[in-house]
Design a protein around this motif. Structure first.
Motif, short mmCIF file in Angstrom:
data_model
loop_
_atom_site.label_atom_id
_atom_site.label_comp_id
_atom_site.label_asym_id
_atom_site.label_seq_id
_atom_site.Cartn_x
_atom_site.Cartn_y
_atom_site.Cartn_z
N PHE A 35 0.83 -1.21 0.00
CA PHE A 35 0.00 0.00 0.00
C PHE A 35 0.87 1.26 0.00
CE2 PHE A 35 -3.47 -2.54 2.40
CZ PHE A 35 -3.91 -3.08 1.20
N PHE A 36 1.94 1.22 0.80
CA PHE A 36 2.82 2.38 0.88
C PHE A 36 3.43 2.71 -0.47
CE2 PHE A 36 7.07 4.19 1.38
CZ PHE A 36 6.82 5.27 2.20
N ASN A 37 3.95 1.72 -1.15
CA ASN A 37 4.62 1.96 -2.44
C ASN A 37 3.65 2.31 -3.56
OD1 ASN A 37 7.61 1.50 -2.08
ND2 ASN A 37 6.83 -0.37 -1.16
N ILE A 92 2.99 10.21 6.64
CA ILE A 92 4.03 11.23 6.79
C ILE A 92 5.22 10.65 7.56
CG2 ILE A 92 4.63 13.46 7.82
CD1 ILE A 92 1.75 14.32 7.49
N TYR A 93 4.91 9.97 8.67
CA TYR A 93 6.00 9.42 9.48
C TYR A 93 6.76 8.34 8.72
CZ TYR A 93 8.69 7.12 13.07
OH TYR A 93 9.74 6.58 13.77
N ASN A 94 6.04 7.42 8.09
CA ASN A 94 6.72 6.33 7.37
C ASN A 94 7.48 6.83 6.15
OD1 ASN A 94 5.81 4.49 9.20
ND2 ASN A 94 4.28 3.54 7.88
N ARG A 95 7.08 7.97 5.61
CA ARG A 95 7.77 8.52 4.43
C ARG A 95 8.98 9.37 4.83
NH1 ARG A 95 10.46 9.59 0.87
NH2 ARG A 95 10.01 10.63 -1.12
N THR A 119 7.85 18.45 8.17
CA THR A 119 6.70 17.54 8.21
C THR A 119 6.44 17.04 9.62
OG1 THR A 119 8.15 15.69 7.63
CG2 THR A 119 6.99 16.76 5.81
N ASN A 120 6.77 17.85 10.62
CA ASN A 120 6.52 17.47 12.01
C ASN A 120 5.04 17.58 12.33
OD1 ASN A 120 9.30 17.12 12.32
ND2 ASN A 120 9.59 19.21 13.09
N PHE A 121 4.57 16.76 13.24
CA PHE A 121 3.12 16.68 13.44
C PHE A 121 2.73 16.36 14.87
CE2 PHE A 121 4.65 12.49 12.11
CZ PHE A 121 4.13 11.67 13.10
N ILE A 122 1.46 16.67 15.15
CA ILE A 122 0.75 16.19 16.34
C ILE A 122 -0.57 15.61 15.85
CG2 ILE A 122 -0.45 16.86 18.46
CD1 ILE A 122 1.55 19.16 18.76
N GLU A 123 -0.90 14.42 16.33
CA GLU A 123 -2.21 13.85 16.00
C GLU A 123 -2.86 13.31 17.26
OE1 GLU A 123 -4.58 10.94 12.87
OE2 GLU A 123 -2.39 10.98 12.81
N ILE A 124 -4.07 13.78 17.51
CA ILE A 124 -4.83 13.36 18.68
C ILE A 124 -6.03 12.54 18.22
CG2 ILE A 124 -6.10 14.13 20.72
CD1 ILE A 124 -4.51 16.73 20.62
N GLY A 125 -6.11 11.31 18.71
CA GLY A 125 -7.17 10.40 18.30
C GLY A 125 -6.69 9.46 17.21
N VAL A 126 -5.77 8.55 17.55
CA VAL A 126 -5.13 7.70 16.53
C VAL A 126 -5.44 6.22 16.69
CG1 VAL A 126 -3.22 9.31 16.21
CG2 VAL A 126 -2.99 7.46 17.89
N GLY A 145 -9.55 9.73 2.55
CA GLY A 145 -8.58 10.17 1.55
C GLY A 145 -7.67 11.28 2.02
N GLU A 146 -7.49 11.39 3.33
CA GLU A 146 -6.74 12.51 3.90
C GLU A 146 -5.27 12.52 3.47
OE1 GLU A 146 -10.27 11.72 6.51
OE2 GLU A 146 -8.68 10.48 5.65
N ASP A 147 -4.67 11.35 3.23
CA ASP A 147 -3.26 11.30 2.84
C ASP A 147 -2.98 12.16 1.62
OD1 ASP A 147 -2.22 9.54 4.81
OD2 ASP A 147 -3.06 7.82 3.75
N GLY A 148 -3.85 12.08 0.63
CA GLY A 148 -3.66 12.85 -0.60
C GLY A 148 -3.80 14.34 -0.37
N ILE A 149 -4.79 14.73 0.44
CA ILE A 149 -5.02 16.15 0.72
C ILE A 149 -3.85 16.74 1.51
CG2 ILE A 149 -6.51 17.82 1.89
CD1 ILE A 149 -8.86 15.91 1.34
N ILE A 150 -3.37 16.00 2.49
CA ILE A 150 -2.25 16.47 3.31
C ILE A 150 -1.01 16.67 2.45
CG2 ILE A 150 -0.67 15.87 5.18
CD1 ILE A 150 -3.10 14.44 6.51
#
Length: 320
Positions: free
Chosen positions: A31-33, A101-104, A83-90, A64-69
């Motif tokens: 999926f990643f690639n 973002i993190y894996n990339r 590309t630093n981030f905070i995500e609440i509710g994971v 589809g948030e990955d594409g928008i981000i």
């Protein structure tokens, strides 16, 4: 004949991978690639985008948030260095807005949720040694949010994502202005385009306990846009499911970075087709359309934010 043969081969490979407990790793990498390749193709068209829903792409995000981000990061010239981030509710981080973002980029990031054995559940989905991912297992409310962020985040934030199905409005209210360059927040499309409402600020809010239908939670899109304006952000659109809204800091002038984006009336961002309502016995009953959904929760109490009233009222008194 060839199709049947290929299907059998794939089935055998899948069974073999599952036997070795490698199916998750294999498919995640696949999926990643595939996603990375599709994002590369999408980027060729970013200059022509007039609606962020056009470049939705699901890799590890829930929708589809990955594409928008990626689109927002590219347009703001943040990739690859910011590309630093905070995500609440994971949850366990398998489906989340920042995992790709993190894996990339193996950025600095803070992920926050309150689940049993969170680190153990997150670990299979990321390489923790490759980046600086800080896992915070805490129950968030409006009283402790800033303390938790101060303790866990000592870097500039590029992407902030909030999705806790509850008192999201009250969390945002407590955040400092311009906490990030990009901000993603969940809203409740059931409240429609006109109401400026949120659920009350209840520390241990649970959407199922608040109403069996699961339909009364969070805030309306109109209320979200207003509070984000107070935090110095402008609205750039929602995902196709019309449940996550995207904002950009006013530090990045809209005319300079998103000249082609067209923002329409809020009806276009709240007419969601999601049918995840429940009956009194907790069975899905698939209510469809604004009228049926809002009727189901008409006796629920919400905070009316219109003209800063902050009144606790029943929904039926706002729509009558």
């Amino acid at each position: 004949m060839i199709d049947k043969l290929m299907f059998k081969i794939i089935k055998i490979i899948t069974k073999f991978l599952r036997k070795l407990n490698l199916d998750r790793i294999f498919f995640d990498k696949l999926f990643f690639n595939i996603g990375l390749n599709q994002i590369s193709e999408n980027r060729k068209n970013y200059k022509n985008i007039d609606n962020i829903q056009q470049i939705e792409l699901k890799i590890f995000s829930q929708n589809g948030e990955d594409g928008i981000i990626d689109y927002l990061l590219i347009k703001l010239k943040l990739i690859p260095h910011s590309t630093n981030f905070i995500e609440i509710g994971v949850g366990d981080y398998r489906e989340s807005n920042t995992r790709f973002i993190y894996n990339r980029f193996h950025s600095k990031g803070v992920i926050i949720d309150c689940i049993d054995d969170m680190k153990k559940k997150v670990k299979p989905h990321v390489n923790l040694w490759k980046g600086d991912l800080r896992i915070c297992n805490s129950f968030i409310n409006s009283n402790n949010i800033n303390e938790i962020l101060k303790k866990n985040c000592d870097f500039d934030v590029d992407v902030f994502s909030l999705d806790i199905d509850g008192i999201d409005y009250w969390i945002i209210q407590k955040l400092k202005k311009n906490i990030s360059k990009i901000f993603i927040a969940e809203f409740n499309p059931v409240f429609g385009p006109k109401l400026k409402v949120t659920v009350p600020n209840i520390d241990d809010f649970d959407r199922t306990n608040y109403h069996y239908s699961n339909l009364c939670y969070g805030m309306s899109l109109s209320a979200l846009i207003d509070v984000m304006k107070e935090k110095n952000y402008y609205f750039v659109g929602t995902n196709l499911q019309k449940m996550n809204a995207f904002f950009v800091s006013n530090d990045f002038n809209k005319k300079d970075f998103f000249e082609n984006l067209e923002i329409k009336s809020l009806e276009n961002y709240t007419n969601s087709n999601i049918r995840d309502s429940r009956d009194i016995n907790n069975n899905l009953n698939y209510l469809s359309g604004f009228e049926k959904k809002i009727k189901e929760i008409e006796n629920c109490e919400v905070i009316n934010l219109e003209k800063n009233k902050n009144d606790l009222v029943k929904i039926k008194d706002l729509i009558s």
